[in-house]
Design a protein around this motif. Structure first.
Motif, PDB file in Angstrom:
ATOM      1  N   GLY A 154       0.785  -1.233   0.000  1.00 30.65           N
ATOM      2  CA  GLY A 154       0.000   0.000   0.000  1.00 30.65           C
ATOM      3  C   GLY A 154       0.811   1.275   0.000  1.00 30.65           C
ATOM      4  O   GLY A 154       0.257   2.363  -0.183  1.00 30.65           O
ATOM      5  N   LEU A 155       2.121   1.152   0.220  1.00 33.00           N
ATOM      6  CA  LEU A 155       2.968   2.355   0.287  1.00 33.00           C
ATOM      7  C   LEU A 155       3.563   2.680  -1.073  1.00 33.00           C
ATOM      8  O   LEU A 155       3.869   1.777  -1.862  1.00 33.00           O
ATOM      9  CB  LEU A 155       4.115   2.142   1.284  1.00 33.00           C
ATOM     10  CG  LEU A 155       3.760   2.119   2.775  1.00 33.00           C
ATOM     11  CD1 LEU A 155       4.996   1.754   3.580  1.00 33.00           C
ATOM     12  CD2 LEU A 155       3.217   3.463   3.222  1.00 33.00           C
ATOM     13  N   PRO A 156       3.767   3.960  -1.393  1.00 32.83           N
ATOM     14  CA  PRO A 156       4.475   4.324  -2.620  1.00 32.83           C
ATOM     15  C   PRO A 156       5.931   3.864  -2.542  1.00 32.83           C
ATOM     16  O   PRO A 156       6.503   3.707  -1.458  1.00 32.83           O
ATOM     17  CB  PRO A 156       4.370   5.848  -2.657  1.00 32.83           C
ATOM     18  CG  PRO A 156       4.060   6.263  -1.256  1.00 32.83           C
ATOM     19  CD  PRO A 156       3.286   5.137  -0.641  1.00 32.83           C
ATOM     20  N   LYS A 157       6.543   3.650  -3.696  1.00 32.74           N
ATOM     21  CA  LYS A 157       7.911   3.128  -3.772  1.00 32.74           C
ATOM     22  C   LYS A 157       8.913   3.995  -3.018  1.00 32.74           C
ATOM     23  O   LYS A 157       9.886   3.486  -2.450  1.00 32.74           O
ATOM     24  CB  LYS A 157       8.340   3.014  -5.237  1.00 32.74           C
ATOM     25  CG  LYS A 157       7.643   1.900  -6.016  1.00 32.74           C
ATOM     26  CD  LYS A 157       8.141   0.537  -5.576  1.00 32.74           C
ATOM     27  CE  LYS A 157       7.545  -0.563  -6.452  1.00 32.74           C
ATOM     28  NZ  LYS A 157       8.004  -1.906  -6.027  1.00 32.74           N
ATOM     29  N   ALA A 158       8.676   5.311  -3.007  1.00 29.92           N
ATOM     30  CA  ALA A 158       9.633   6.217  -2.360  1.00 29.92           C
ATOM     31  C   ALA A 158       9.759   5.937  -0.870  1.00 29.92           C
ATOM     32  O   ALA A 158      10.799   6.231  -0.264  1.00 29.92           O
ATOM     33  CB  ALA A 158       9.219   7.665  -2.589  1.00 29.92           C
ATOM     34  N   LEU A 159       8.714   5.383  -0.258  1.00 27.12           N
ATOM     35  CA  LEU A 159       8.736   5.118   1.181  1.00 27.12           C
ATOM     36  C   LEU A 159       9.286   3.741   1.519  1.00 27.12           C
ATOM     37  O   LEU A 159       9.362   3.376   2.696  1.00 27.12           O
ATOM     38  CB  LEU A 159       7.327   5.267   1.764  1.00 27.12           C
ATOM     39  CG  LEU A 159       6.715   6.667   1.687  1.00 27.12           C
ATOM     40  CD1 LEU A 159       5.335   6.682   2.319  1.00 27.12           C
ATOM     41  CD2 LEU A 159       7.607   7.683   2.386  1.00 27.12           C
ATOM     42  N   HIS A 160       9.659   2.961   0.508  1.00 24.43           N
ATOM     43  CA  HIS A 160      10.214   1.635   0.762  1.00 24.43           C
ATOM     44  C   HIS A 160      11.676   1.699   1.192  1.00 24.43           C
ATOM     45  O   HIS A 160      12.206   0.729   1.710  1.00 24.43           O
ATOM     46  CB  HIS A 160      10.099   0.772  -0.496  1.00 24.43           C
ATOM     47  CG  HIS A 160       8.699   0.364  -0.815  1.00 24.43           C
ATOM     48  ND1 HIS A 160       8.377  -0.713  -1.626  1.00 24.43           N
ATOM     49  CD2 HIS A 160       7.516   0.877  -0.429  1.00 24.43           C
ATOM     50  CE1 HIS A 160       7.074  -0.835  -1.740  1.00 24.43           C
ATOM     51  NE2 HIS A 160       6.518   0.134  -1.020  1.00 24.43           N
ATOM     52  N   LYS A 161      12.332   2.826   0.953  1.00 24.06           N
ATOM     53  CA  LYS A 161      13.767   2.936   1.194  1.00 24.06           C
ATOM     54  C   LYS A 161      14.030   3.328   2.648  1.00 24.06           C
ATOM     55  O   LYS A 161      13.652   4.412   3.077  1.00 24.06           O
ATOM     56  CB  LYS A 161      14.385   3.945   0.238  1.00 24.06           C
ATOM     57  CG  LYS A 161      14.135   3.627  -1.226  1.00 24.06           C
ATOM     58  CD  LYS A 161      14.757   4.639  -2.150  1.00 24.06           C
ATOM     59  CE  LYS A 161      16.250   4.462  -2.247  1.00 24.06           C
ATOM     60  NZ  LYS A 161      16.865   5.318  -3.279  1.00 24.06           N
ATOM     61  N   VAL A 162      14.643   2.430   3.384  1.00 31.04           N
ATOM     62  CA  VAL A 162      14.940   2.669   4.797  1.00 31.04           C
ATOM     63  C   VAL A 162      16.296   2.045   5.122  1.00 31.04           C
ATOM     64  O   VAL A 162      16.888   1.348   4.300  1.00 31.04           O
ATOM     65  CB  VAL A 162      13.849   2.041   5.709  1.00 31.04           C
ATOM     66  CG1 VAL A 162      12.509   2.733   5.528  1.00 31.04           C
ATOM     67  CG2 VAL A 162      13.695   0.544   5.423  1.00 31.04           C
ATOM     68  N   VAL A 183       9.117   6.989   9.771  1.00 24.88           N
ATOM     69  CA  VAL A 183       7.909   6.397  10.356  1.00 24.88           C
ATOM     70  C   VAL A 183       7.733   4.964   9.858  1.00 24.88           C
ATOM     71  O   VAL A 183       7.436   4.039  10.634  1.00 24.88           O
ATOM     72  CB  VAL A 183       6.675   7.256  10.016  1.00 24.88           C
ATOM     73  CG1 VAL A 183       5.391   6.554  10.483  1.00 24.88           C
ATOM     74  CG2 VAL A 183       6.792   8.637  10.651  1.00 24.88           C
ATOM     75  N   VAL A 184       7.919   4.771   8.546  1.00 26.00           N
ATOM     76  CA  VAL A 184       7.829   3.428   7.978  1.00 26.00           C
ATOM     77  C   VAL A 184       8.885   2.513   8.597  1.00 26.00           C
ATOM     78  O   VAL A 184       8.610   1.361   8.948  1.00 26.00           O
ATOM     79  CB  VAL A 184       8.008   3.484   6.447  1.00 26.00           C
ATOM     80  CG1 VAL A 184       8.135   2.079   5.856  1.00 26.00           C
ATOM     81  CG2 VAL A 184       6.833   4.218   5.807  1.00 26.00           C
ATOM     82  N   GLN A 185      10.106   3.024   8.772  1.00 22.50           N
ATOM     83  CA  GLN A 185      11.171   2.251   9.395  1.00 22.50           C
ATOM     84  C   GLN A 185      10.802   1.846  10.816  1.00 22.50           C
ATOM     85  O   GLN A 185      10.994   0.686  11.218  1.00 22.50           O
ATOM     86  CB  GLN A 185      12.465   3.067   9.397  1.00 22.50           C
ATOM     87  CG  GLN A 185      13.617   2.423  10.157  1.00 22.50           C
ATOM     88  CD  GLN A 185      14.204   1.230   9.446  1.00 22.50           C
ATOM     89  OE1 GLN A 185      15.211   1.308   8.778  1.00 22.50           O
ATOM     90  NE2 GLN A 185      13.558   0.073   9.597  1.00 22.50           N
ATOM     91  N   PHE A 186      10.263   2.761  11.582  1.00 23.95           N
ATOM     92  CA  PHE A 186       9.877   2.491  12.972  1.00 23.95           C
ATOM     93  C   PHE A 186       8.856   1.366  13.039  1.00 23.95           C
ATOM     94  O   PHE A 186       9.013   0.378  13.772  1.00 23.95           O
ATOM     95  CB  PHE A 186       9.317   3.776  13.600  1.00 23.95           C
ATOM     96  CG  PHE A 186       9.023   3.680  15.068  1.00 23.95           C
ATOM     97  CD1 PHE A 186       9.896   4.219  15.995  1.00 23.95           C
ATOM     98  CD2 PHE A 186       7.877   3.056  15.531  1.00 23.95           C
ATOM     99  CE1 PHE A 186       9.636   4.137  17.359  1.00 23.95           C
ATOM    100  CE2 PHE A 186       7.596   2.964  16.882  1.00 23.95           C
ATOM    101  CZ  PHE A 186       8.484   3.503  17.798  1.00 23.95           C
TER     102      PHE A 186
END
Length: 538
Positions: free
Chosen positions: A48-56, A78-81
């Motif tokens: 459900g997340l855009p690709k840009a938020l996959h990078k952690v 936030v996604v990483q947490f």
């Protein structure tokens, strides 16, 4: 970091009744259920997340530092947490240190951005965040400082040391207050270390074992990086199946805790093959991280190295070979070889155990491990290898680094800000000024003029009235647009560093620019002065 720690550990203690890493005490159904639940939930989130938020993670922090001036988006943190907490609670073989670094770096970069600090200030606060995060998770302040320099910046920066040390110490104190002291394991059994021939022979065997494990750890990930474009459902399902199998037969390989290592040191952990557990833990962690689970690798490498050291110690029947000592040596060597961070590994072991007995043999295994992994496998840090795989540099060139450490101040020239119509008395006062240039605004555009030209125009009054004279009530003014020849000039806000303004010159092809300073004053920056500055400081 205290909140991250609480989110991971408190639910497990409440609902399961054990620490989040004590998976071997749970039933097989619970272990497999947690693994599958975590992988399914993570797959749903990433779908459900855009690709840009996959990078952690740590490679992402280095990428943003080198290519985006340390600007780390809040939502990635936030996604990483959230995702790291889910993976850790679910028993996946990942660590909490990598996510902690991302969170700390994001906080440092965010505060620097809000304070509008120059680039060297952004990098300083980012280093403070990284060091504070490692210090809070491990409660090792010096290791946190060295980690920031050796792993993130890949060099030591003396001008950053004091604020980073302060951040690291305060983070440790806060961690002690909220979490309590973290005693990973005790090494009271090591009273002294005898530097015998048997000791160094065993150390050399340990080095060979660690180098092979580190190579296996990285090259397994390299193979799996090729599948990064495959659907997260396929990748995470594969992780769930393999981790569930480990949960059935080797539950000690789950999670990021030091339980198995503690049991080995205390003599309570009995398993038919410690060597097999080391291999499974190495492959399971490499498989989990390599296929995209957002977790860290530092904690698992400590466990892998510690178990490998215990295995080597069991091979030698000598009164000088202590299992606890070799577990520590294995931890240090594995971290140093995997991340090319020798001093961080050494100091972390000393701080975690409050013992200096391990320093000499630890230096021996650390230096040899780092050298052999480079010579025979041409292997850099896992994070550097990851960035190289996706076509990015892990560090910036010396010129970029030098430019980032300076603001526009050394290449700027003060500029007077004047009205387009100026009192003659004010023009006459310019004779007392030492500033060479002035700017005025006309039709929403800024114009640059030399101060000496204004004074020369004023002297033409000796020959009679001039066309630039303006009478306003009882005031006599000079219309600068008619009195002198001016040059339109572009206006920009103060850049974070000389690197930014050099990029502006290269992109626009202009030779001069007017810079607006925070105190509402202006300065003039020219490409010529910038080139002279670089040549003078070579």
């Amino acid at each position: 970091m205290a909140l991250f720690y609480a989110v991971i550990y408190l639910p497990a203690r409440y609902y399961i009744g054990v620490d989040v890493d004590s998976f071997e005490t749970l039933s097989v159904e619970w272990r497999a259920g947690l693994v599958f639940s975590a992988c399914i939930l993570l797959a749903l989130i990433f779908t459900g997340l855009p690709k840009a938020l996959h990078k952690v993670g740590v490679p992402y922090v280095i990428e943003r530092l080198n290519y985006y001036n340390g600007n780390l988006p809040i939502w990635n943190a936030v996604v990483q947490f959230v995702t790291a907490a889910i993976g850790l609670v679910g028993g996946l073989s990942i660590g909490k240190e990598g996510p902690a670094v991302h969170l700390g770096a994001t906080l440092g970069g965010y505060l620097a951005g809000k304070a509008k600090l120059p680039q060297y200030g952004v990098e300083t606060l980012l280093a403070c965040g990284v060091a504070g995060a490692i210090s809070a998770i491990f409660q090792t302040p010096l290791a946190g400082v060295l980690f920031a320099f050796e792993v993130i910046f890949l060099e030591y920066r003396q001008r950053y040391v004091l604020p980073v040390l302060l951040s690291s110490v305060i983070a440790t104190l806060v961690s002690h207050y909220f979490i309590g002291p973290l005693h990973i394991f005790s090494i009271d059994s090591i009273s002294s270390v005898v530097l015998s021939l048997d000791m160094f022979l065993a150390c050399f065997v340990l080095v060979v074992f660690i180098v092979l494990l580190s190579a296996l750890f990285l090259h397994t990930q390299k193979i799996l990086w090729r599948f990064s474009s495959v659907s997260v459902w396929v990748r995470f399902s594969a992780i769930a199946v393999l981790t569930a199998l480990a949960a059935v037969y080797f539950p000690e390989a789950l999670g990021s805790g030091y339980g198995p290592l503690t049991d080995v040191l205390s003599g309570e952990f009995v398993i038919y093959s410690l060597f097999l557990l080391v291999i499974i833990k190495t492959l399971l962690t490499a498989f989990t991280v390599g296929l995209g689970i957002p977790g860290g690798m530092i904690g698992p490498t400590f466990i892998i190295g510690g178990l490998a050291g215990a295995q080597v110690a069991q091979m030698f029947e000598s009164e000088f070979i202590y299992i606890a000592l070799f577990a520590l040596l294995g931890m240090a060597a594995m971290m140093a070889a995997s991340f090319q961070a020798p001093l961080t590994a050494l100091v972390a072991i000393v701080e975690m155990t409050n013992s200096s007995e391990v320093i000499v043999p630890a230096l021996f295994v650390i230096v040899l491990s780092c050298l052999l992994i480079r010579v025979f496998f041409h292997q850099e840090s896992v994070f550097v290898e990851r960035l190289s795989y996706i076509g990015m540099a892990s560090s910036i060139n010396p010129l970029q680094r030098y430019l980032r450490q300076h603001t526009v101040k050394p290449v700027s020239e003060q500029v007077l800000s004047l009205s387009a119509q100026l009192l003659l008395e004010r023009v006459n006062d310019l004779a007392l000024s030492v500033v060479n240039y002035a700017v005025f605004k006309q039709a929403e555009k800024w114009h640059l003029v030399r101060r000496t030209l204004l004074l020369e125009a004023l002297q033409t009054l000796d020959f009679g009235p001039q066309p630039w004279l303006v009478v306003d009530d009882e005031n006599v003014l000079m219309d600068l647009t008619k009195a002198v020849e001016s040059m339109p000039i572009s206006l920009i806000d103060e850049p974070a560093s000389l690197e930014t303004i050099l990029s502006w010159f290269q992109a626009t092809g202009l030779s001069e620019v007017l810079v607006a300073l925070p105190d509402n004053s202006f300065c003039l920056v020219s490409r010529q002065r910038l080139d002279q500055f670089l040549l003078e400081d070579d």
